[in-house]
Write a protein that holds these residues in place. Structure first.
Motif, mmCIF file in Angstrom:
data_model
loop_
_atom_site.group_PDB
_atom_site.id
_atom_site.type_symbol
_atom_site.label_atom_id
_atom_site.label_comp_id
_atom_site.label_asym_id
_atom_site.label_seq_id
_atom_site.Cartn_x
_atom_site.Cartn_y
_atom_site.Cartn_z
ATOM 1 N N TYR A 25 0.824 -1.422 0.115
ATOM 2 C CA TYR A 25 0.093 0.177 -0.067
ATOM 3 C C TYR A 25 0.776 1.214 -0.009
ATOM 4 N N ALA A 76 -9.976 7.378 -5.093
ATOM 5 C CA ALA A 76 -8.882 6.746 -6.320
ATOM 6 C C ALA A 76 -9.049 5.186 -6.347
ATOM 7 N N THR A 78 -7.866 1.665 -5.954
ATOM 8 C CA THR A 78 -6.543 1.253 -5.233
ATOM 9 C C THR A 78 -6.892 -0.248 -4.852
ATOM 10 N N ALA A 79 -6.073 -1.183 -5.272
ATOM 11 C CA ALA A 79 -6.058 -2.791 -5.360
ATOM 12 C C ALA A 79 -6.515 -3.408 -3.979
ATOM 13 N N GLN A 127 -12.478 1.311 -12.499
ATOM 14 C CA GLN A 127 -11.246 1.433 -13.115
ATOM 15 C C GLN A 127 -10.933 0.156 -13.978
ATOM 16 N N TYR A 129 -8.286 -2.022 -16.230
ATOM 17 C CA TYR A 129 -7.038 -2.552 -16.798
ATOM 18 C C TYR A 129 -7.227 -3.449 -18.002
ATOM 19 N N THR A 155 -7.039 3.274 -17.022
ATOM 20 C CA THR A 155 -5.661 3.369 -16.530
ATOM 21 C C THR A 155 -4.531 3.366 -17.598
ATOM 22 N N SER A 233 -2.321 12.115 -13.256
ATOM 23 C CA SER A 233 -1.789 11.105 -12.048
ATOM 24 C C SER A 233 -0.551 10.505 -12.540
ATOM 25 N N GLY A 236 0.400 7.625 -7.961
ATOM 26 C CA GLY A 236 0.760 7.677 -6.560
ATOM 27 C C GLY A 236 2.485 7.205 -6.434
ATOM 28 N N ASP A 266 -5.052 13.290 -9.140
ATOM 29 C CA ASP A 266 -4.512 12.653 -7.844
ATOM 30 C C ASP A 266 -2.886 12.710 -7.728
ATOM 31 N N GLY A 268 -0.956 12.574 -3.690
ATOM 32 C CA GLY A 268 -0.423 13.272 -2.486
ATOM 33 C C GLY A 268 -1.403 14.194 -1.679
ATOM 34 N N VAL A 288 -8.177 10.715 -3.874
ATOM 35 C CA VAL A 288 -7.605 10.414 -2.626
ATOM 36 C C VAL A 288 -7.175 8.713 -2.726
ATOM 37 N N ARG A 290 -4.295 6.460 -0.934
ATOM 38 C CA ARG A 290 -3.773 5.795 0.323
ATOM 39 C C ARG A 290 -4.453 6.068 1.504
ATOM 40 N N PRO A 291 -4.743 7.355 2.179
ATOM 41 C CA PRO A 291 -5.524 7.798 3.157
ATOM 42 C C PRO A 291 -6.800 6.892 3.249
HETATM 43 C C1 LIG Z 1 -2.121 0.198 -2.728
HETATM 44 C C2 LIG Z 1 -2.599 1.126 -4.134
HETATM 45 C C3 LIG Z 1 -3.208 0.302 -5.031
HETATM 46 C C4 LIG Z 1 -3.344 1.073 -6.227
HETATM 47 N N1 LIG Z 1 -4.002 0.398 -7.254
HETATM 48 C C5 LIG Z 1 -4.332 1.121 -8.460
HETATM 49 C C6 LIG Z 1 -5.483 0.298 -9.490
HETATM 50 O O1 LIG Z 1 -5.700 -0.914 -9.051
HETATM 51 N N2 LIG Z 1 -5.569 1.052 -10.417
HETATM 52 C C7 LIG Z 1 -5.196 2.430 -10.593
HETATM 53 O O2 LIG Z 1 -5.256 3.046 -11.751
HETATM 54 N N3 LIG Z 1 -4.350 3.061 -9.829
HETATM 55 C C8 LIG Z 1 -4.044 2.419 -8.708
HETATM 56 N N4 LIG Z 1 -3.540 2.952 -7.627
HETATM 57 C C9 LIG Z 1 -3.101 4.523 -7.882
HETATM 58 C C10 LIG Z 1 -4.106 5.436 -7.195
HETATM 59 O O3 LIG Z 1 -5.367 5.225 -8.016
HETATM 60 C C11 LIG Z 1 -3.857 6.868 -7.090
HETATM 61 O O4 LIG Z 1 -3.547 7.132 -8.515
HETATM 62 C C12 LIG Z 1 -2.983 7.066 -6.317
HETATM 63 O O5 LIG Z 1 -2.753 6.299 -4.978
HETATM 64 C C13 LIG Z 1 -2.934 8.517 -5.754
HETATM 65 O O6 LIG Z 1 -2.196 8.899 -4.893
HETATM 66 P P1 LIG Z 1 -2.284 9.082 -3.140
HETATM 67 O O7 LIG Z 1 -2.119 7.570 -2.576
HETATM 68 O O8 LIG Z 1 -0.998 9.565 -2.855
HETATM 69 O O9 LIG Z 1 -3.591 9.732 -2.930
HETATM 70 C C14 LIG Z 1 -2.979 2.663 -6.414
HETATM 71 C C15 LIG Z 1 -2.359 3.074 -5.362
HETATM 72 C C16 LIG Z 1 -2.094 2.335 -4.171
HETATM 73 C C17 LIG Z 1 -1.536 3.224 -3.355
#
Ligand SMILES: Cc1cc2nc3c(=O)[nH]c(=O)nc-3n(C[C@H](O)[C@H](O)[C@H](O)COP(=O)(O)O)c2cc1C
Ligand SMILES: CCCCCCC(=O)C(=O)O
Length: 337
Positions: A25, A76, A78-79, A127, A129, A155, A233, A236, A266, A268, A288, A290-291
């Motif tokens: 994460y 956002a 996140t997986a 989202q 892939y 993405t 983006s 992250g 997105d 930070g 957002v 990670r938070p």
């Molecule tokens: C643990 C994790 C898993 C993520 N999984 C995906 C995902 O499955 N698809 C995707 O488009 N972005 C994914 N992202 C990117 C986020 O959508 C996003 O661009 C990024 O987390 C934003 O930054 P932040 O964590 O600082 O808010 C992932 C990011 C994290 C931290």
């Protein structure tokens, strides 16, 4: 434990989680330069507040691609939310709904997209892939549309999986997604190009946002190929280490889009003042990542709701202190260039 801001959730979340899952994460790619720069850049942007404006009421509500939301702060994709909570994305969806905003559900999910939709009370985007096998894409896009998702978020910054050294050291492998039967989800379609956007559009009547754009050139290509929205983006800081920060990229993407689509942001976002800076630089709303996972790990749906409410309250205060009681009044003049 009291949580006064979203960062207060980070250490307690780490303490509750398996170490390898936490690293997945938290981590970025390579030397994590872009990961850290995404945060640091906000400190270099200063606000130019206006005084003696009536800020009795500051309205954070807006709409995103036509869906009403309580704030310009979305979640956002996140997986694998199952690393943070046994109910995974279903629990996240409940918290996001309570905060009155929108969840972008990842393709790479602990729960099926239909179950996430059933748990949600707010709008959802899906989202996407794209894997080598087109039948997977066709199936999942049609399922998302049938389940009531309001948009597809394609993405585009993962032609290959980034160099996540924390994961390598931990010998961590992403589990199979509950959404489809692909044994190794890190093997995407590396031959994907802008031309495939037209094919994707032929599969669905939903709007398609392109996530992972960092240049004006790609903004123009995305719009030429039918994109309905852009998400600025750098994933992250998890893909190209050394990539430009999302905040640095935002103005040129906004300029290249010339008002033809909604531009999202997105990377930070941890404070309401970060949100107001991104909006002032032209983002329609922010997402957002990670938070929300931290809130989920610490306190399930309530943690997710609270993380989002903290950001909304901070944004509302920032609007008052900037003399911008409506989102329309958040313009580039708020930023010192
Ligand atoms: C643990 C994790 C898993 C993520 N999984 C995906 C995902 O499955 N698809 C995707 O488009 N972005 C994914 N992202 C990117 C986020 O959508 C996003 O661009 C990024 O987390 C934003 O930054 P932040 O964590 O600082 O808010 C992932 C990011 C994290 C931290
Ligand atoms: C390359 C496909 C798997 C991606 C897994 C989720 C993700 O985007 C991430 O940043 O991790």
């Amino acid at each position: 434990m009291q949580y006064f801001n979203v960062m207060d959730y980070e250490a307690p979340a780490q303490a509750r989680m398996n170490a390898a899952h936490w690293d997945y994460y938290a981590g970025g790619s390579g030397d994590e330069i872009t990961l850290h720069a995404n945060r640091a850049i906000f400190d270099h942007i200063r606000l130019r507040p206006r005084m003696l404006v009536d800020v009795t009421t500051c309205d954070t509500s807006t709409s995103v691609l036509g869906s009403p939301v309580s704030m310009p702060i979305l979640v956002a994709p996140t997986a694998q939310h199952g690393f943070a909570h046994p109910e995974g994305e279903c629990e996240t969806a409940r918290g996001v709904g309570q905060a009155g905003t929108l969840l972008t559900a990842s393709s790479v999910s602990s729960r099926r997209l239909e179950d996430v939709a059933a748990a949600a009370s707010g709008p959802l985007w899906f989202q996407l892939y794209v894997f080598d096998d087109n039948t997977i894409t066709v199936d999942v896009v049609q399922r998302a549309e049938q389940a009531g998702y309001k948009a597809i978020v394609l993405t585009v910054d993962v032609p290959r999986f980034g160099n996540r050294e924390r994961d390598l050291r931990n010998a961590f492998h992403l589990p199979v997604s509950a959404n489809f039967d692909v044994p190794d989800v890190t093997k995407l379609k590396p031959s994907l190009t802008w031309r495939d956007l037209a094919w994707l559009k032929s599969l669905t009547s939903l709007p398609i946002l392109v996530k992972g754009v960092l240049t004006g050139e790609d903004t123009i290509l995305a719009l030429e190929h039918g994109a309905d929205g852009i998400v600025v983006s750098n994933h992250g800081g998890r893909q190209l280490d050394g990539a430009i920060t999302s905040l640095e990229a935002l103005p040129e993407v906004v300029e290249a889009s010339s008002g033809r689509c909604e531009v999202y942001f997105d990377g930070g976002i941890r404070r309401g003042t970060d949100v107001i800076k991104a909006l002032a630089l032209g983002a329609h709303a922010v997402l957002v990542g990670r938070p929300v996972l931290w809130g989920l790990a610490v306190n399930g749906q309530e943690g997710v709701r609270h993380v989002l409410e903290l950001l909304r309250n901070e944004l509302e205060l920032a609007m008052a202190l900037c003399g911008a009681p409506t989102l329309k009044q958040i313009t580039p003049t708020l930023i010192r260039r």
